[in-house]
Motif scaffolding. Structure first.
Motif, PDB file in Angstrom:
ATOM      1  N   GLN A  22     -38.035  71.917 113.924  1.00 52.08           N
ATOM      2  CA  GLN A  22     -39.348  71.988 114.557  1.00 52.08           C
ATOM      3  C   GLN A  22     -39.510  73.171 115.505  1.00 52.08           C
ATOM      4  OE1 GLN A  22     -38.044  69.265 113.388  1.00 52.08           O
ATOM      5  NE2 GLN A  22     -39.733  68.170 112.463  1.00 52.08           N
ATOM      6  N   ASP A  51     -29.067  68.835 115.383  1.00 52.06           N
ATOM      7  CA  ASP A  51     -28.981  69.370 114.024  1.00 52.06           C
ATOM      8  C   ASP A  51     -29.790  70.661 113.955  1.00 52.06           C
ATOM      9  OD1 ASP A  51     -28.380  68.967 111.039  1.00 52.06           O
ATOM     10  OD2 ASP A  51     -30.551  69.263 111.041  1.00 52.06           O
ATOM     11  N   ASN A 152     -28.735  68.696 100.799  1.00 54.28           N
ATOM     12  CA  ASN A 152     -29.583  68.744  99.602  1.00 54.28           C
ATOM     13  C   ASN A 152     -28.833  69.025  98.305  1.00 54.28           C
ATOM     14  OD1 ASN A 152     -32.012  68.253 101.051  1.00 54.28           O
ATOM     15  ND2 ASN A 152     -31.970  70.367 101.762  1.00 54.28           N
ATOM     16  N   TYR A 230     -44.410  66.078 104.018  1.00 52.05           N
ATOM     17  CA  TYR A 230     -44.240  64.651 103.704  1.00 52.05           C
ATOM     18  C   TYR A 230     -45.523  64.016 103.168  1.00 52.05           C
ATOM     19  CZ  TYR A 230     -39.726  65.373 105.831  1.00 52.05           C
ATOM     20  OH  TYR A 230     -38.460  65.857 106.096  1.00 52.05           O
ATOM     21  N   ARG A 283     -40.118  68.340 118.731  1.00 52.10           N
ATOM     22  CA  ARG A 283     -40.940  69.516 119.053  1.00 52.10           C
ATOM     23  C   ARG A 283     -40.722  69.820 120.536  1.00 52.10           C
ATOM     24  NH1 ARG A 283     -46.741  69.853 117.307  1.00 52.10           N
ATOM     25  NH2 ARG A 283     -47.068  67.712 118.028  1.00 52.10           N
ATOM     26  N   HIS A 289     -40.043  61.851 122.406  1.00 57.14           N
ATOM     27  CA  HIS A 289     -40.080  60.393 122.217  1.00 57.14           C
ATOM     28  C   HIS A 289     -38.707  59.810 122.530  1.00 57.14           C
ATOM     29  CE1 HIS A 289     -43.922  61.005 120.062  1.00 57.14           C
ATOM     30  NE2 HIS A 289     -43.324  62.070 119.539  1.00 57.14           N
ATOM     31  N   ASN A 293     -37.394  56.293 120.975  1.00 59.02           N
ATOM     32  CA  ASN A 293     -36.432  56.335 119.876  1.00 59.02           C
ATOM     33  C   ASN A 293     -35.134  55.601 120.227  1.00 59.02           C
ATOM     34  OD1 ASN A 293     -38.111  57.551 118.054  1.00 59.02           O
ATOM     35  ND2 ASN A 293     -37.550  59.620 118.668  1.00 59.02           N
TER      36      ASN A 293
HETATM   37  N1  LIG Z   1     -31.625  69.601 105.347  1.00 61.98           N
HETATM   38  C1  LIG Z   1     -32.898  69.830 105.134  1.00 61.98           C
HETATM   39  O1  LIG Z   1     -33.299  70.405 104.133  1.00 61.98           O
HETATM   40  C2  LIG Z   1     -33.877  69.339 106.146  1.00 61.98           C
HETATM   41  C3  LIG Z   1     -35.232  69.279 105.819  1.00 61.98           C
HETATM   42  C4  LIG Z   1     -36.121  68.794 106.781  1.00 61.98           C
HETATM   43  C5  LIG Z   1     -35.649  68.409 108.016  1.00 61.98           C
HETATM   44  N2  LIG Z   1     -34.318  68.493 108.305  1.00 61.98           N
HETATM   45  C6  LIG Z   1     -33.788  68.095 109.631  1.00 61.98           C
HETATM   46  O2  LIG Z   1     -34.378  66.883 110.007  1.00 61.98           O
HETATM   47  C7  LIG Z   1     -35.120  67.036 111.209  1.00 61.98           C
HETATM   48  C8  LIG Z   1     -36.284  66.112 111.150  1.00 61.98           C
HETATM   49  O3  LIG Z   1     -37.411  66.752 110.641  1.00 61.98           O
HETATM   50  P1  LIG Z   1     -38.495  66.118 109.694  1.00 61.98           P
HETATM   51  O4  LIG Z   1     -39.377  67.215 109.285  1.00 61.98           O
HETATM   52  O5  LIG Z   1     -37.834  65.318 108.655  1.00 61.98           O
HETATM   53  O6  LIG Z   1     -39.358  65.202 110.670  1.00 61.98           O
HETATM   54  P2  LIG Z   1     -39.229  63.667 111.103  1.00 61.98           P
HETATM   55  O7  LIG Z   1     -38.007  63.477 111.858  1.00 61.98           O
HETATM   56  O8  LIG Z   1     -39.526  62.781 109.938  1.00 61.98           O
HETATM   57  O9  LIG Z   1     -40.486  63.586 112.073  1.00 61.98           O
HETATM   58  C9  LIG Z   1     -40.456  64.163 113.325  1.00 61.98           C
HETATM   59  C10 LIG Z   1     -41.766  63.892 114.059  1.00 61.98           C
HETATM   60  O10 LIG Z   1     -41.941  62.494 114.206  1.00 61.98           O
HETATM   61  C11 LIG Z   1     -42.646  62.243 115.413  1.00 61.98           C
HETATM   62  N3  LIG Z   1     -41.894  61.232 116.185  1.00 61.98           N
HETATM   63  C12 LIG Z   1     -40.584  61.238 116.509  1.00 61.98           C
HETATM   64  N4  LIG Z   1     -40.261  60.119 117.177  1.00 61.98           N
HETATM   65  C13 LIG Z   1     -41.400  59.395 117.301  1.00 61.98           C
HETATM   66  C14 LIG Z   1     -41.725  58.160 117.897  1.00 61.98           C
HETATM   67  N5  LIG Z   1     -40.801  57.389 118.487  1.00 61.98           N
HETATM   68  N6  LIG Z   1     -43.009  57.743 117.851  1.00 61.98           N
HETATM   69  C15 LIG Z   1     -43.960  58.488 117.241  1.00 61.98           C
HETATM   70  N7  LIG Z   1     -43.712  59.660 116.657  1.00 61.98           N
HETATM   71  C16 LIG Z   1     -42.445  60.108 116.675  1.00 61.98           C
HETATM   72  C17 LIG Z   1     -42.756  63.542 116.187  1.00 61.98           C
HETATM   73  O11 LIG Z   1     -44.075  64.025 116.053  1.00 61.98           O
HETATM   74  P3  LIG Z   1     -44.813  64.771 117.288  1.00 61.98           P
HETATM   75  O12 LIG Z   1     -43.941  65.899 117.618  1.00 61.98           O
HETATM   76  O13 LIG Z   1     -46.120  65.195 116.683  1.00 61.98           O
HETATM   77  O14 LIG Z   1     -44.956  63.767 118.385  1.00 61.98           O
HETATM   78  C18 LIG Z   1     -41.769  64.450 115.479  1.00 61.98           C
HETATM   79  O15 LIG Z   1     -42.178  65.795 115.485  1.00 61.98           O
HETATM   80  C19 LIG Z   1     -35.395  68.526 111.303  1.00 61.98           C
HETATM   81  O16 LIG Z   1     -35.609  68.973 112.605  1.00 61.98           O
HETATM   82  C20 LIG Z   1     -34.128  69.094 110.723  1.00 61.98           C
HETATM   83  O17 LIG Z   1     -33.103  69.121 111.706  1.00 61.98           O
HETATM   84  C21 LIG Z   1     -33.440  68.937 107.385  1.00 61.98           C
END
Ligand SMILES: NC(=O)c1ccc[n+]([C@@H]2O[C@H](COP(=O)([O-])OP(=O)(O)OC[C@H]3O[C@@H](n4cnc5c(N)ncnc54)[C@H](OP(=O)(O)O)[C@@H]3O)[C@@H](O)[C@H]2O)c1
Length: 331
Positions: A22, A51, A152, A230, A283, A289, A293
């Motif tokens: 993020q 991570d 992946n 997503y 972010r 959060h 969390n």
């Molecule tokens: N290996 C890969 O290919 C890969 C791909 C994608 C991600 N990742 C890793 O996984 C991490 C997660 O990313 P993701 O894109 O999958 O997103 P995610 O974790 O599914 O969603 C994150 C978002 O959820 C919201 N959130 C978090 N806790 C919350 C809570 N308790 N209540 C309400 N909303 C909450 C926040 O939104 P707001 O900020 O808007 O509040 C946050 O930005 C990345 O940073 C990265 O490290 C890896």
């Protein structure tokens, strides 16, 4: 109470890992100083695992600065964990190239050895990924890396790597109530071979929250790369109508447990076999959060919760069939 777990020998992690994709762009304007100082809040609250990736913009650099700040102020660094990724473009994977990338991550992160390097490769037909793994293994044996993981990779490729004699401790894949592909093949394979799973996409970038209950976002409302990514996954899974049914069920379960939809979604994935940790995107400096969390750790889902969720997910498309095994969405 915090949940920690051993990911690999000598590597203990917090089961909720702070995700740093993020900060790499497409998630609102990140102010470096604010982001780095907010990392301390996570650390002090016990969320001490991070991570990142060599391709996540300033993520490794933020981690390095934050680590330096902790060190300067005399904090205990023993629980701090930095998981990174090596995501090279296709090309020659000589020792020089791999070593340079690893040395750069070490420098950026301000460590002497990387806790875990999760390797990504875009094209399975390009066999040079074996060269990369060979050099990563050498660097591990020389102490520059503590453990080698993947991100992946699908089950078939993991089998090939093991057949070639490589030691892999983990694979980071998309895993959520929406995307349960890992349980088709990967979970059993990982259990048999003592490989752990790290899950991302668990909150669908924020879609699996009350914010999207009874509300269909326009493309403008989907104002981060992760929300957009997503939303596409939800469309492949079964569409917005079915997703609303799911959110309604999750909301009921959340209310029953006096918690939030996000916590139900996180607990659901944390409880999957072989899943050691869930990576939740942060972010930094924009929204946090932390306390919400952490409530996941005191939450227990019961059989009624699981069957209510299953009743909806059974109506969805089989993503394994539609997309393929984990990681196929990148190829
Ligand atoms: N290996 C890969 O290919 C890969 C791909 C994608 C991600 N990742 C890793 O996984 C991490 C997660 O990313 P993701 O894109 O999958 O997103 P995610 O974790 O599914 O969603 C994150 C978002 O959820 C919201 N959130 C978090 N806790 C919350 C809570 N308790 N209540 C309400 N909303 C909450 C926040 O939104 P707001 O900020 O808007 O509040 C946050 O930005 C990345 O940073 C990265 O490290 C890896």
């Amino acid at each position: 109470m915090m949940e920690t777990i051993t990911l690999a020998p000598g590597l203990s992690i917090c089961r909720i890992i702070n995700g740093m994709w993020q900060v790499a762009g497409g998630h609102g304007y990140i102010t470096p100083q604010k982001a780095v100082s907010e990392m301390e809040l996570y650390h002090k609250s016990g969320l001490t695992s991070w991570d990142m990736a060599d391709i996540y913009g300033p993520a490794e650099e933020f981690f390095g600065k934050f680590r330096q700040n902790l060190e300067k102020s005399g904090h205990d660094l023993s629980g701090l964990v930095g998981l990174t990724k090596f995501v090279p473009n296709s090309g020659s994977m000589s020792r020089t190239i791999v070593e340079r990338a690893i040395r750069n991550s070490i420098l950026q992160m301000n460590v002497t050895s990387l806790d875990l390097v999760q390797f990504h490769w875009w094209d399975y037909d390009d066999a040079r990924y074996f060269d990369a793994l060979y050099h990563l293994t050498e660097l591990r044996d020389e102490g520059k890396i503590k453990h080698i993981g993947l991100t992946n990779f699908d089950t078939a490729q993991m089998q090939i790597m093991l057949d070639e004699g490589f030691t892999i401790v983990s694979n980071q894949v998309q895993y959520s109530i929406i995307d349960q592909r890992p349980q088709v093949e990967m979970e059993k394979f990982c259990k048999k071979n003592n490989i752990q799973l790290l899950a991302y996409g668990t909150l669908g970038g924020g879609l699996l929250t009350e914010r999207f209950l009874d509300f269909e976002p326009t493309r403008i409302d989907l104002n981060t790369y992760s929300l957009q990514k997503y939303r596409n996954m939800i469309d492949a899974w079964g569409g917005w109508g079915l997703f609303q049914k799911l959110l309604q069920v999750l909301d009921k379960i959340a209310k029953k447990h006096h918690t939030s939809i996000a916590n139900i979604a996180t607990r659901f994935t944390l409880d999957k076999p072989q899943v050691v940790g869930v990576v939740i995107g942060a972010r930094l400096g924009i929204a946090q959060h932390i306390e919400q969390n952490k409530q996941t750790f005191s939450l227990k889902l019961d059989p009624d919760d699981h069957s209510a969720i299953r009743e909806v997910t059974l109506q969805a498309n089989d993503l394994f069939h539609v997309i393929g095994d984990c990681g196929s969405e990148y190829r």
